[in-house]
Structures are given as structure tokens and as C-alpha cells.
Design a protein around this motif. Sequence first.
Motif, short mmCIF file in Angstrom:
data_model
loop_
_atom_site.label_atom_id
_atom_site.label_comp_id
_atom_site.label_asym_id
_atom_site.label_seq_id
_atom_site.Cartn_x
_atom_site.Cartn_y
_atom_site.Cartn_z
N ASP A 38 0.86 -1.18 0.00
CA ASP A 38 0.00 0.00 0.00
C ASP A 38 0.90 1.22 0.00
O ASP A 38 1.74 1.38 0.90
N LEU A 39 0.73 2.04 -1.02
CA LEU A 39 1.60 3.19 -1.26
C LEU A 39 0.78 4.47 -1.17
O LEU A 39 -0.35 4.50 -1.65
N PRO A 40 1.33 5.54 -0.61
CA PRO A 40 0.56 6.76 -0.40
C PRO A 40 0.47 7.67 -1.63
O PRO A 40 0.03 8.81 -1.51
N HIS A 41 0.87 7.20 -2.78
CA HIS A 41 0.89 8.02 -4.00
C HIS A 41 -0.25 7.60 -4.92
O HIS A 41 -0.62 6.43 -4.97
N PRO A 42 -0.78 8.53 -5.72
CA PRO A 42 -1.86 8.21 -6.66
C PRO A 42 -1.43 7.17 -7.70
O PRO A 42 -0.27 7.13 -8.12
N VAL A 43 -2.39 6.36 -8.10
CA VAL A 43 -2.13 5.27 -9.05
C VAL A 43 -1.40 5.77 -10.29
O VAL A 43 -0.42 5.17 -10.72
N ASN A 80 -1.09 -1.09 -19.23
CA ASN A 80 -2.45 -0.60 -19.05
C ASN A 80 -2.47 0.33 -17.85
O ASN A 80 -1.54 0.29 -17.04
N PRO A 81 -3.51 1.13 -17.67
CA PRO A 81 -3.57 2.02 -16.51
C PRO A 81 -3.55 1.28 -15.17
O PRO A 81 -3.18 1.86 -14.16
N ASP A 82 -3.91 -0.01 -15.18
CA ASP A 82 -3.93 -0.76 -13.93
C ASP A 82 -3.01 -1.99 -13.93
O ASP A 82 -3.07 -2.81 -13.02
N GLN A 83 -2.14 -2.10 -14.95
CA GLN A 83 -1.24 -3.26 -15.00
C GLN A 83 -0.04 -3.00 -15.89
O GLN A 83 -0.16 -2.43 -16.98
N LEU A 84 1.13 -3.43 -15.41
CA LEU A 84 2.36 -3.43 -16.19
C LEU A 84 2.95 -4.83 -16.12
O LEU A 84 2.96 -5.45 -15.05
N THR A 85 3.43 -5.33 -17.26
CA THR A 85 4.11 -6.62 -17.27
C THR A 85 5.40 -6.48 -18.05
O THR A 85 5.39 -6.05 -19.21
N PHE A 86 6.50 -6.81 -17.39
CA PHE A 86 7.83 -6.79 -17.99
C PHE A 86 8.33 -8.23 -18.09
O PHE A 86 8.16 -9.02 -17.17
N VAL A 87 8.97 -8.56 -19.22
CA VAL A 87 9.55 -9.88 -19.41
C VAL A 87 11.02 -9.70 -19.75
O VAL A 87 11.36 -9.02 -20.73
N ASP A 113 -6.68 1.81 -7.01
CA ASP A 113 -6.81 2.96 -6.13
C ASP A 113 -7.20 2.47 -4.74
O ASP A 113 -8.05 1.60 -4.58
N CYS A 114 -6.54 3.04 -3.74
CA CYS A 114 -6.79 2.65 -2.35
C CYS A 114 -6.85 3.93 -1.52
O CYS A 114 -5.83 4.40 -1.04
N GLN A 115 -8.02 4.54 -1.46
CA GLN A 115 -8.25 5.77 -0.70
C GLN A 115 -7.26 6.88 -1.09
O GLN A 115 -6.65 7.51 -0.25
#
Length: 148
Positions: free
Chosen positions: A9-14, A72-79, A95-97
Motif C-alpha cells: 500500500d503506497l501513499p501516492h496516486p495510481v 495498461n492504466p492498472d497493469q504493467l508486465t515486464f519480461v 486505487d486505495c483511498q
Amino acid sequence: MIDVERVLDLPHPVEEVVAFLADFSHAESWDPGTVTCQQISPGPVAAGTEWHNVSEFRGRRTQLRYRLALMNPDQLTFVGRNETVTSTDDMRFEDCQGGTRLAYHARIQFHGIARLATPLLKREFERLGDEVSERLPRALDRALGSAS
């Protein structure tokens, strides 16, 4: 195959967290195994962007070519690949509050004779996962400013 998962949980915006992590050259600041990581494909970061990564593991350096396979705005995948290993870093964001919940899943698959070491290395990769959990929030705070 080795699977390592952590939820942070990170305090920065998504949007800010995704933008920072999408540039895999920042792995130098949050991945304890990364020695150097440089973008090798031209242009802005997007799906298909590639990096040359030098990592150190158990006192040995190895080079991998990483590719941003999914953005994507809600996912990154690196190979990342070389002749010995394929490493997949999947990051999912929600997003978490006003902050960000990051679900980080690393999959490491050794090839050839190196596969035999897989069971012996699981604990070492779990330790690296713990270090990522400590370093990544600090790297974000330095890059984005401490959240108040």
C-alpha cells in the motif's frame, strides 16, 4: 519456476505510481538485484519498449533484455530474458483511498541445467522480494515526494 508475490500500500496516486514503474530504468532505485538498467529502444515508454538490465545475484552479474509486454492504466508486465532465465514482473494497481495498492508478482523460470537450482534458490528470491517491499516505497517517495 519460482513465484514471489508481495502487496504494497503506497501513499501516492495510481497514475503517478504507474508512470514511475513503467520506466523500468527506475529499477536501479528499487530492485536490489539491479546494477544498471538502460532503455535501449527509442521514444517514450510504451508497450514494446526494451531495456538492457545488468543484475547481480549471489555475487554473479548477468545481463537480461527486458521488454514492456503489457502497459495498461492498472497493469504493467515486464519480461526479461537471457539464455539461462526468463523473469516476468507483473504489477497490478488499484486505487486505495487516494493511494495505490500494488500487487507485485515476480516469476522466475530457469532454462536448461540451471532449472536444477530452482528449489535451492526459492528462499533467496523471497528475501529479494522482502527487499523490494522495503526499497520500492522509499524510491517512490524520493521520486514523487513524500506523501503527507
